[in-house]
Scaffold this motif. Structure first.
Motif, PDB file in Angstrom:
ATOM      1  N   ILE A   3      -3.357  -5.815  -7.561  1.00 27.92           N
ATOM      2  CA  ILE A   3      -2.174  -6.549  -7.008  1.00 27.92           C
ATOM      3  C   ILE A   3      -2.475  -6.396  -5.510  1.00 27.92           C
ATOM      4  O   ILE A   3      -2.789  -5.514  -4.842  1.00 27.92           O
ATOM      5  N   PRO A   4      -1.829  -7.581  -4.661  1.00 34.84           N
ATOM      6  CA  PRO A   4      -1.741  -7.501  -3.417  1.00 34.84           C
ATOM      7  C   PRO A   4      -0.615  -6.585  -2.894  1.00 34.84           C
ATOM      8  O   PRO A   4       0.444  -6.424  -3.633  1.00 34.84           O
ATOM      9  N   ILE A   5      -0.924  -5.923  -1.926  1.00 36.80           N
ATOM     10  CA  ILE A   5      -0.052  -4.819  -1.170  1.00 36.80           C
ATOM     11  C   ILE A   5       0.091  -5.208   0.304  1.00 36.80           C
ATOM     12  O   ILE A   5      -1.019  -5.619   0.848  1.00 36.80           O
ATOM     13  N   ASN A  28      -6.924   6.694  11.542  1.00 36.34           N
ATOM     14  CA  ASN A  28      -6.277   7.298  10.151  1.00 36.34           C
ATOM     15  C   ASN A  28      -5.626   6.193   9.357  1.00 36.34           C
ATOM     16  O   ASN A  28      -5.834   6.381   8.235  1.00 36.34           O
ATOM     17  N   LEU A  29      -5.103   5.435  10.347  1.00 37.95           N
ATOM     18  CA  LEU A  29      -4.579   4.144   9.258  1.00 37.95           C
ATOM     19  C   LEU A  29      -5.522   3.344   8.607  1.00 37.95           C
ATOM     20  O   LEU A  29      -5.343   2.845   7.580  1.00 37.95           O
ATOM     21  N   GLY A  30      -6.802   3.232   9.449  1.00 32.81           N
ATOM     22  CA  GLY A  30      -7.823   2.518   8.731  1.00 32.81           C
ATOM     23  C   GLY A  30      -8.401   3.081   7.471  1.00 32.81           C
ATOM     24  O   GLY A  30      -8.589   2.422   6.272  1.00 32.81           O
ATOM     25  N   VAL A  31      -8.437   4.612   7.276  1.00 35.32           N
ATOM     26  CA  VAL A  31      -8.656   5.021   6.055  1.00 35.32           C
ATOM     27  C   VAL A  31      -7.654   5.045   4.997  1.00 35.32           C
ATOM     28  O   VAL A  31      -7.940   4.654   3.879  1.00 35.32           O
ATOM     29  N   ILE A  32      -6.248   4.954   5.461  1.00 34.72           N
ATOM     30  CA  ILE A  32      -5.206   4.750   4.365  1.00 34.72           C
ATOM     31  C   ILE A  32      -5.613   3.250   4.077  1.00 34.72           C
ATOM     32  O   ILE A  32      -5.149   2.928   2.779  1.00 34.72           O
ATOM     33  N   GLU A  33      -5.498   2.095   4.794  1.00 36.18           N
ATOM     34  CA  GLU A  33      -5.807   0.840   4.328  1.00 36.18           C
ATOM     35  C   GLU A  33      -6.949   0.609   3.622  1.00 36.18           C
ATOM     36  O   GLU A  33      -6.903  -0.166   2.549  1.00 36.18           O
ATOM     37  N   ASP A  34      -8.083   1.337   3.762  1.00 33.86           N
ATOM     38  CA  ASP A  34      -9.484   1.236   3.031  1.00 33.86           C
ATOM     39  C   ASP A  34      -9.229   1.775   1.622  1.00 33.86           C
ATOM     40  O   ASP A  34      -9.358   1.138   0.650  1.00 33.86           O
ATOM     41  N   ALA A  35      -8.482   2.948   1.380  1.00 35.17           N
ATOM     42  CA  ALA A  35      -8.092   3.418   0.260  1.00 35.17           C
ATOM     43  C   ALA A  35      -7.217   2.475  -0.663  1.00 35.17           C
ATOM     44  O   ALA A  35      -7.433   2.171  -1.990  1.00 35.17           O
ATOM     45  N   ILE A  39      -7.956   0.681  -4.359  1.00 38.44           N
ATOM     46  CA  ILE A  39      -7.193   0.989  -5.396  1.00 38.44           C
ATOM     47  C   ILE A  39      -6.376  -0.130  -5.743  1.00 38.44           C
ATOM     48  O   ILE A  39      -6.553  -0.515  -7.146  1.00 38.44           O
ATOM     49  N   PHE A  40      -5.889  -0.976  -4.995  1.00 42.73           N
ATOM     50  CA  PHE A  40      -5.142  -2.285  -5.576  1.00 42.73           C
ATOM     51  C   PHE A  40      -5.710  -3.512  -5.456  1.00 42.73           C
ATOM     52  O   PHE A  40      -5.357  -4.502  -5.829  1.00 42.73           O
ATOM     53  N   GLY A  41      -7.008  -3.436  -4.490  1.00 43.79           N
ATOM     54  CA  GLY A  41      -7.683  -4.771  -4.756  1.00 43.79           C
ATOM     55  C   GLY A  41      -7.613  -5.479  -3.612  1.00 43.79           C
ATOM     56  O   GLY A  41      -8.578  -6.362  -3.085  1.00 43.79           O
ATOM     57  N   HIS A  42      -6.377  -5.913  -3.307  1.00 43.10           N
ATOM     58  CA  HIS A  42      -6.258  -6.699  -1.775  1.00 43.10           C
ATOM     59  C   HIS A  42      -4.984  -6.073  -1.051  1.00 43.10           C
ATOM     60  O   HIS A  42      -3.800  -5.659  -1.614  1.00 43.10           O
ATOM     61  N   GLY A  43      -5.146  -5.764   0.137  1.00 42.73           N
ATOM     62  CA  GLY A  43      -4.035  -5.414   0.992  1.00 42.73           C
ATOM     63  C   GLY A  43      -4.158  -6.082   2.425  1.00 42.73           C
ATOM     64  O   GLY A  43      -5.146  -6.441   2.782  1.00 42.73           O
ATOM     65  N   GLU A  44      -2.876  -6.126   2.846  1.00 41.63           N
ATOM     66  CA  GLU A  44      -2.873  -6.434   4.400  1.00 41.63           C
ATOM     67  C   GLU A  44      -1.938  -5.416   5.253  1.00 41.63           C
ATOM     68  O   GLU A  44      -1.172  -5.142   4.512  1.00 41.63           O
TER      69      GLU A  44
END
Length: 97
Positions: A3-5, A28-35, A39-44
């Motif tokens: 799901i996109p997040i 640190n935010l980059g690590v969160i975004e990569d994770a 997990i979810f497949g697509h994020g922005e």
């Protein structure tokens, strides 16, 4: 299922501080975004910089901040950030249909 997040980061720092210092928060935010992407497949991500911490800076010891500049940015820039967040949500809603 994937799901996109959207990750919306509101922070009281100016944009130029995102990658400064010995432990920059941008890293640190980059690590969160990569994770989140794994997990979810697509994020922005949307970054909202130099946001207000208080409605009235006069009630707090916050002399390191320029209250007038923060209020001006909140009036001029924060509405644009909100529009970007709305557009991100609309994009994700279209992706799930």
């Amino acid at each position: 299922r994937k799901i996109p997040i959207g990750l919306i980061h509101t922070m009281g720092i100016p944009e130029e501080m995102l990658h400064q210092g010995p432990n920059p928060c941008g890293q640190n935010l980059g690590v969160i975004e990569d994770a989140a992407n794994m997990i979810f497949g697509h994020g922005e991500s949307l970054y909202c910089f130099d946001t207000l911490q208080f409605d009235d800076y006069g009630k707090f010891e916050a002399s390191r901040f320029d209250a007038a500049a923060k209020a001006k940015r909140h009036r001029e820039i924060f509405p644009l950030d909100c529009e970007k967040a709305f557009a991100m949500g609309a994009l994700f809603a279209d992706m799930t249909l």
